[in-house]
Write an enzyme that holds these catalytic residues in place. Structure first.
Site, mmCIF file in Angstrom:
data_model
loop_
_atom_site.group_PDB
_atom_site.id
_atom_site.type_symbol
_atom_site.label_atom_id
_atom_site.label_comp_id
_atom_site.label_asym_id
_atom_site.label_seq_id
_atom_site.Cartn_x
_atom_site.Cartn_y
_atom_site.Cartn_z
ATOM 1 N N SER A 142 0.846 -1.208 0.000
ATOM 2 C CA SER A 142 0.000 0.000 0.000
ATOM 3 C C SER A 142 0.875 1.250 0.000
ATOM 4 O O SER A 142 2.103 1.159 0.137
ATOM 5 C CB SER A 142 -0.939 0.016 1.219
ATOM 6 O OG SER A 142 -0.199 0.180 2.406
ATOM 7 N N SER A 176 11.917 9.741 7.282
ATOM 8 C CA SER A 176 10.788 10.676 7.426
ATOM 9 C C SER A 176 11.307 12.036 7.861
ATOM 10 O O SER A 176 12.430 12.136 8.378
ATOM 11 C CB SER A 176 9.841 10.138 8.500
ATOM 12 O OG SER A 176 8.877 11.095 8.837
ATOM 13 N N SER A 180 -1.391 8.009 2.039
ATOM 14 C CA SER A 180 -1.124 6.570 2.150
ATOM 15 C C SER A 180 -2.026 6.022 3.264
ATOM 16 O O SER A 180 -2.902 6.718 3.762
ATOM 17 C CB SER A 180 0.343 6.326 2.505
ATOM 18 O OG SER A 180 0.558 6.635 3.867
ATOM 19 N N ILE A 226 3.171 4.384 -0.252
ATOM 20 C CA ILE A 226 4.389 4.747 -0.989
ATOM 21 C C ILE A 226 5.010 3.506 -1.645
ATOM 22 O O ILE A 226 5.443 3.541 -2.798
ATOM 23 C CB ILE A 226 5.401 5.441 -0.030
ATOM 24 C CG1 ILE A 226 4.806 6.763 0.486
ATOM 25 C CG2 ILE A 226 6.727 5.691 -0.723
ATOM 26 C CD1 ILE A 226 5.634 7.459 1.567
ATOM 27 N N LYS A 286 12.936 6.637 13.525
ATOM 28 C CA LYS A 286 13.435 7.219 12.274
ATOM 29 C C LYS A 286 14.765 7.962 12.514
ATOM 30 O O LYS A 286 15.642 7.953 11.653
ATOM 31 C CB LYS A 286 12.389 8.167 11.662
ATOM 32 C CG LYS A 286 11.101 7.462 11.226
ATOM 33 C CD LYS A 286 11.319 6.545 10.028
ATOM 34 C CE LYS A 286 10.038 5.913 9.520
ATOM 35 N NZ LYS A 286 10.207 5.054 8.346
ATOM 36 N N TYR A 317 7.886 6.789 17.089
ATOM 37 C CA TYR A 317 8.093 6.752 15.638
ATOM 38 C C TYR A 317 9.287 7.638 15.270
ATOM 39 O O TYR A 317 10.187 7.234 14.532
ATOM 40 C CB TYR A 317 6.822 7.248 14.952
ATOM 41 C CG TYR A 317 6.914 7.375 13.441
ATOM 42 C CD1 TYR A 317 6.983 6.242 12.637
ATOM 43 C CD2 TYR A 317 6.922 8.635 12.826
ATOM 44 C CE1 TYR A 317 7.056 6.368 11.251
ATOM 45 C CE2 TYR A 317 6.987 8.753 11.446
ATOM 46 C CZ TYR A 317 7.050 7.622 10.654
ATOM 47 O OH TYR A 317 7.129 7.740 9.297
HETATM 48 N N1 LIG Z 1 2.796 8.649 4.463
HETATM 49 C C1 LIG Z 1 3.536 9.529 5.097
HETATM 50 O O1 LIG Z 1 3.076 10.629 5.417
HETATM 51 C C2 LIG Z 1 4.970 9.204 5.414
HETATM 52 C C3 LIG Z 1 5.822 10.265 5.737
HETATM 53 C C4 LIG Z 1 7.130 9.990 6.028
HETATM 54 C C5 LIG Z 1 7.602 8.692 5.984
HETATM 55 N N2 LIG Z 1 6.762 7.676 5.661
HETATM 56 C C6 LIG Z 1 7.308 6.313 5.646
HETATM 57 O O2 LIG Z 1 6.996 5.708 4.415
HETATM 58 C C7 LIG Z 1 6.990 4.300 4.581
HETATM 59 C C8 LIG Z 1 5.755 3.722 3.903
HETATM 60 O O3 LIG Z 1 4.596 4.123 4.614
HETATM 61 P P1 LIG Z 1 3.225 4.553 3.905
HETATM 62 O O4 LIG Z 1 3.033 5.979 4.192
HETATM 63 O O5 LIG Z 1 3.204 4.105 2.513
HETATM 64 O O6 LIG Z 1 2.191 3.753 4.807
HETATM 65 P P2 LIG Z 1 1.289 2.464 4.491
HETATM 66 O O7 LIG Z 1 0.693 2.076 5.799
HETATM 67 O O8 LIG Z 1 0.358 2.760 3.362
HETATM 68 O O9 LIG Z 1 2.331 1.368 4.001
HETATM 69 C C9 LIG Z 1 3.186 0.722 4.915
HETATM 70 C C10 LIG Z 1 3.662 -0.588 4.322
HETATM 71 O O10 LIG Z 1 4.488 -1.217 5.313
HETATM 72 C C11 LIG Z 1 4.056 -2.539 5.493
HETATM 73 N N3 LIG Z 1 4.251 -3.008 6.864
HETATM 74 C C12 LIG Z 1 3.748 -2.476 7.996
HETATM 75 N N4 LIG Z 1 4.082 -3.242 9.052
HETATM 76 C C13 LIG Z 1 4.839 -4.260 8.568
HETATM 77 C C14 LIG Z 1 5.472 -5.378 9.143
HETATM 78 N N5 LIG Z 1 5.397 -5.621 10.461
HETATM 79 N N6 LIG Z 1 6.157 -6.218 8.348
HETATM 80 C C15 LIG Z 1 6.222 -5.988 7.011
HETATM 81 N N7 LIG Z 1 5.628 -4.948 6.397
HETATM 82 C C16 LIG Z 1 4.948 -4.106 7.168
HETATM 83 C C17 LIG Z 1 2.561 -2.516 5.193
HETATM 84 O O11 LIG Z 1 2.109 -3.809 4.851
HETATM 85 C C18 LIG Z 1 2.520 -1.553 4.022
HETATM 86 O O12 LIG Z 1 2.791 -2.228 2.828
HETATM 87 C C19 LIG Z 1 7.051 4.045 6.082
HETATM 88 O O13 LIG Z 1 8.368 3.676 6.423
HETATM 89 C C20 LIG Z 1 6.719 5.391 6.677
HETATM 90 O O14 LIG Z 1 7.309 5.561 7.941
HETATM 91 C C21 LIG Z 1 5.458 7.917 5.369
#
Ligand SMILES: NC(=O)c1ccc[n+]([C@@H]2O[C@H](COP(=O)([O-])OP(=O)(O)OC[C@H]3O[C@@H](n4cnc5c(N)ncnc54)[C@H](O)[C@@H]3O)[C@@H](O)[C@H]2O)c1
Length: 326
Positions: free
Chosen positions: A59, A179, A228, A61, A196, A192
């Site tokens: 899902s 992040s 996301s 990113i 990071k 969190y």
């Molecule tokens: N969306 C934002 O605003 C944002 C901002 C900064 C950083 N991030 C980082 O981007 C990355 C992706 O997050 P996202 O925003 O797409 O969120 P999301 O929840 O849509 O996707 C997270 C993904 O990580 C996987 N995941 C979660 N727990 C897991 C586990 N225990 N084992 C294996 N896979 C696991 C989920 O299955 C999913 O595919 C993360 O590292 C998040 O910290 C996101």
């Protein structure tokens, strides 16, 4: 005459500064990344044919990374928790990736030809992770442990599996989605943010350890808010309970823009990428160059964020003029 010339020069400098400031208000990434986007290598030229392992590809990113990388012609290894969601992403990738389709035909008829592609990893993309929405005072220690295990130790363990292989081949890339919370403090996300920050420290140290391997690139990506499922999956103070909210995300950066910038950074070996719309990008620069002002602003908005959270509202909207209920 001389004073006229100096005045004209000052006007030119002033106009230049104003133009740059106006451009900065529209910027959604740091200057190195934006420069690479305009003048650097194109992702399709650099990433075509690479074998990329994306974690958390089911899902957000990670899913979008799979689609955009598939379009460049990269071969993908996708992993995440939800197998059915991964199958959906895989099917969507196969629809767009010409090379993957050709490879699949080859697998059918000449399986042995596929083997070298299966064992080689060119790029590890550490993306999987979860966020947090809870006050430190109301958060079980288990939650802090889970955040460190997933976001930090999980990533380190994958690096330790893949790195020897990259070192043996003397090339490759490790890209980690950190992040803005890896650079700055974020109220309601102390665990969190700590996980990071740990990643930032780990990869900044590892990069220098690998100075003898100039063709191994270690990149950290620091996005601000991006659309996301991150909020839905975020930890609360109680380990067994996720936030599970479908709050409006229209104020966040689009996933596709964030990912296209990540691909630009990968194609140009950018070591740290700041990807945020304003005012978050400005906030990154403040944390880096004027931390005292950054702390003051974090406290100011943090107070509103905590107040909204305590009132049962979506904490994210505290950064915007109109607070909306979740
Ligand atoms: N969306 C934002 O605003 C944002 C901002 C900064 C950083 N991030 C980082 O981007 C990355 C992706 O997050 P996202 O925003 O797409 O969120 P999301 O929840 O849509 O996707 C997270 C993904 O990580 C996987 N995941 C979660 N727990 C897991 C586990 N225990 N084992 C294996 N896979 C696991 C989920 O299955 C999913 O595919 C993360 O590292 C998040 O910290 C996101």
């Amino acid at each position: 005459m001389e004073s006229d010339l100096i005045s004209v020069l000052w006007y030119i400098i002033l106009i230049y500064v104003i133009v740059q400031l106006v451009r900065f208000t529209r910027a959604d990434a740091d200057l190195t990344l934006l420069w690479a986007e305009s003048f650097g290598s194109k992702p399709a030229d650099k990433l075509c044919g690479k074998v990329v392992w994306i974690t958390g590809a089911s899902s957000g990113i990670g899913e979008e990374l799979a689609y955009q990388l598939a379009k460049t012609g990269a071969s993908l290894i996708l992993s995440a928790r939800r197998e059915n969601e991964l199958h959906r992403v895989k099917q969507n990738c196969i629809g767009t990736n010409v090379i993957l389709n050709c490879l699949l035909m080859l697998i059918r008829f000449l399986p042995f030809l596929f083997l070298p592609f299966c064992v080689q990893i060119d790029i590890l993309l550490n993306n999987g992770g979860r966020s947090q929405r809870s006050l430190c005072l109301e958060t079980d220690l288990d939650v802090y442990q889970a955040l460190m295990e997933l976001n930090y130790l999980g990533t380190v363990s994958l690096v330790k599996c893949v790195l020897p292989h990259l070192v043996e081949r003397k090339r490759g890339q490790i890209v980690t989605i950190s992040s803005v919370a890896g650079l700055a403090g974020v109220p309601l996300a102390s665990g969190y943010s700590a996980s990071k920050h740990a990643l930032q420290g780990f990869f900044n140290s590892l990069r220098s350890e690998l100075a003898d391997f100039p063709e191994i690139t270690i990149s950290s990506v620091c996005p601000g808010p991006v659309q996301s499922q991150i909020l839905k999956n975020a930890f609360t103070g109680d380990l067994g309970k996720a936030v599970n909210s479908d709050a409006d995300q229209s104020h966040k950066m689009s996933t596709s823009r964030c990912v296209s910038l990540i691909l630009v950074g990968m194609a140009n070996n950018v070591k740290e990428m700041w990807i945020s719309e304003q005012p978050f990008l400005l906030f990154n620069y403040m944390w880096q160059y004027t931390p005292t002002w950054a702390w003051w602003i974090t406290d100011l908005f943090g107070k509103r964020r905590v107040k909204n959270f305590k009132a049962g509202m979506d904490a994210d909207f505290s950064y915007f003029t109109k607070a909306k209920t979740s």
